[in-house]
Scaffold this motif. Sequence first.
Motif, PDB file in Angstrom:
ATOM      1  N   THR A   2       4.636  31.452 108.638  1.00 19.87           N
ATOM      2  CA  THR A   2       5.139  31.139 109.964  1.00 19.87           C
ATOM      3  C   THR A   2       4.861  29.678 110.267  1.00 19.87           C
ATOM      4  N   LEU A   3       5.894  28.953 110.667  1.00 18.48           N
ATOM      5  CA  LEU A   3       5.734  27.552 111.043  1.00 18.48           C
ATOM      6  C   LEU A   3       5.688  27.436 112.557  1.00 18.48           C
ATOM      7  N   GLN A  17       7.300  28.491 117.689  1.00 21.71           N
ATOM      8  CA  GLN A  17       6.766  29.252 116.565  1.00 21.71           C
ATOM      9  C   GLN A  17       7.905  30.078 115.979  1.00 21.71           C
ATOM     10  N   THR A  18       8.040  30.029 114.659  1.00 27.48           N
ATOM     11  CA  THR A  18       9.130  30.763 114.005  1.00 27.48           C
ATOM     12  C   THR A  18       8.770  32.225 113.806  1.00 27.48           C
ATOM     13  N   GLU A  19       9.810  33.016 113.604  1.00 21.23           N
ATOM     14  CA  GLU A  19       9.661  34.424 113.268  1.00 21.23           C
ATOM     15  C   GLU A  19      10.898  34.851 112.481  1.00 21.23           C
ATOM     16  N   HIS A  20      10.759  35.894 111.689  1.00 23.77           N
ATOM     17  CA  HIS A  20      11.906  36.410 110.938  1.00 23.77           C
ATOM     18  C   HIS A  20      12.887  37.051 111.909  1.00 23.77           C
ATOM     19  N   ALA A  21      14.160  36.753 111.735  1.00 25.56           N
ATOM     20  CA  ALA A  21      15.209  37.402 112.524  1.00 25.56           C
ATOM     21  C   ALA A  21      15.516  38.747 111.888  1.00 25.56           C
ATOM     22  N   GLU A  22      15.822  39.736 112.703  1.00 28.14           N
ATOM     23  CA  GLU A  22      16.096  41.089 112.195  1.00 28.14           C
ATOM     24  C   GLU A  22      17.225  41.109 111.176  1.00 28.14           C
ATOM     25  N   GLU A  23      18.249  40.304 111.412  1.00 26.96           N
ATOM     26  CA  GLU A  23      19.411  40.284 110.524  1.00 26.96           C
ATOM     27  C   GLU A  23      19.281  39.267 109.404  1.00 26.96           C
ATOM     28  N   GLY A  24      18.084  38.762 109.185  1.00 27.72           N
ATOM     29  CA  GLY A  24      17.844  37.770 108.145  1.00 27.72           C
ATOM     30  C   GLY A  24      17.769  36.373 108.721  1.00 27.72           C
ATOM     31  N   GLY A  25      17.070  35.499 108.039  1.00 33.60           N
ATOM     32  CA  GLY A  25      16.903  34.138 108.516  1.00 33.60           C
ATOM     33  C   GLY A  25      15.729  34.028 109.470  1.00 33.60           C
ATOM     34  N   TYR A  26      15.735  32.979 110.280  1.00 33.58           N
ATOM     35  CA  TYR A  26      14.612  32.688 111.175  1.00 33.58           C
ATOM     36  C   TYR A  26      15.096  32.262 112.543  1.00 33.58           C
ATOM     37  N   ARG A  27      14.298  32.579 113.539  1.00 33.63           N
ATOM     38  CA  ARG A  27      14.470  32.124 114.916  1.00 33.63           C
ATOM     39  C   ARG A  27      13.113  31.659 115.410  1.00 33.63           C
ATOM     40  N   SER A  28      13.104  30.941 116.506  1.00 35.35           N
ATOM     41  CA  SER A  28      11.844  30.486 117.088  1.00 35.35           C
ATOM     42  C   SER A  28      11.715  30.963 118.524  1.00 35.35           C
ATOM     43  N   GLN A  47      15.013  31.398 120.832  1.00 35.55           N
ATOM     44  CA  GLN A  47      16.105  30.567 120.328  1.00 35.55           C
ATOM     45  C   GLN A  47      17.341  31.433 120.122  1.00 35.55           C
ATOM     46  N   GLY A  48      18.490  30.923 120.538  1.00 36.99           N
ATOM     47  CA  GLY A  48      19.719  31.692 120.438  1.00 36.99           C
ATOM     48  C   GLY A  48      20.323  31.728 119.040  1.00 36.99           C
ATOM     49  N   LYS A  49      20.091  30.686 118.265  1.00 38.79           N
ATOM     50  CA  LYS A  49      20.697  30.591 116.931  1.00 38.79           C
ATOM     51  C   LYS A  49      19.754  31.114 115.858  1.00 38.79           C
ATOM     52  N   LYS A  50      20.334  31.479 114.735  1.00 38.20           N
ATOM     53  CA  LYS A  50      19.576  31.909 113.561  1.00 38.20           C
ATOM     54  C   LYS A  50      19.733  30.843 112.489  1.00 38.20           C
ATOM     55  N   PHE A  51      18.656  30.577 111.728  1.00 39.80           N
ATOM     56  CA  PHE A  51      18.678  29.556 110.690  1.00 39.80           C
ATOM     57  C   PHE A  51      18.232  30.137 109.360  1.00 39.80           C
ATOM     58  N   ASN A  52      18.714  29.547 108.278  1.00 37.97           N
ATOM     59  CA  ASN A  52      18.353  30.011 106.939  1.00 37.97           C
ATOM     60  C   ASN A  52      16.933  29.624 106.549  1.00 37.97           C
ATOM     61  N   THR A  53      16.436  28.497 107.086  1.00 37.45           N
ATOM     62  CA  THR A  53      15.087  28.047 106.743  1.00 37.45           C
ATOM     63  C   THR A  53      14.232  27.928 107.998  1.00 37.45           C
ATOM     64  N   VAL A  58      12.468  25.418 113.335  1.00 33.80           N
ATOM     65  CA  VAL A  58      11.467  24.672 114.112  1.00 33.80           C
ATOM     66  C   VAL A  58      12.067  23.396 114.686  1.00 33.80           C
ATOM     67  N   LEU A  59      12.756  22.625 113.860  1.00 38.35           N
ATOM     68  CA  LEU A  59      13.314  21.359 114.329  1.00 38.35           C
ATOM     69  C   LEU A  59      14.334  21.563 115.443  1.00 38.35           C
ATOM     70  N   ASP A  60      15.210  22.547 115.288  1.00 31.10           N
ATOM     71  CA  ASP A  60      16.209  22.806 116.319  1.00 31.10           C
ATOM     72  C   ASP A  60      15.552  23.321 117.596  1.00 31.10           C
ATOM     73  N   ALA A  61      14.530  24.159 117.470  1.00 32.24           N
ATOM     74  CA  ALA A  61      13.850  24.697 118.647  1.00 32.24           C
ATOM     75  C   ALA A  61      13.120  23.601 119.413  1.00 32.24           C
ATOM     76  N   LEU A  62      12.486  22.677 118.711  1.00 33.16           N
ATOM     77  CA  LEU A  62      11.836  21.557 119.389  1.00 33.16           C
ATOM     78  C   LEU A  62      12.867  20.730 120.148  1.00 33.16           C
TER      79      LEU A  62
END
Length: 79
Positions: A2-3, A17-28, A47-53, A58-62
């Motif tokens: 977790t980043l 803080q990141t977390e795994h999204a239910e449908e895959g990928g990551y959200r913060s 965070q509304g969007k899901k990211f692969n990394t 983290v960068l988008d959430a900041l």
Amino acid sequence: MTLSGNVQEGAWSVNVQTEHAEEGGYRSTIHVRHSSPQGEFEHAFRQGKKFNTERDAVLDALREGMTWIELKMARTFKM
């Protein structure tokens, strides 16, 4: 893994803080905070969007949190 990330300046801060999204990928989860003469303000949102990394999440959430603080302090909206 977790980043997390933090940006702060003067009277405001953004923490994420990141977390795994239910449908895959990551959200913060984004926590914003600022002090003003009217008092302390805190708000948390997901965070509304899901990211692969996690890095991208983290960068988008900041960025999203800093934009949110900018709009709030400019009194674009009230909460």
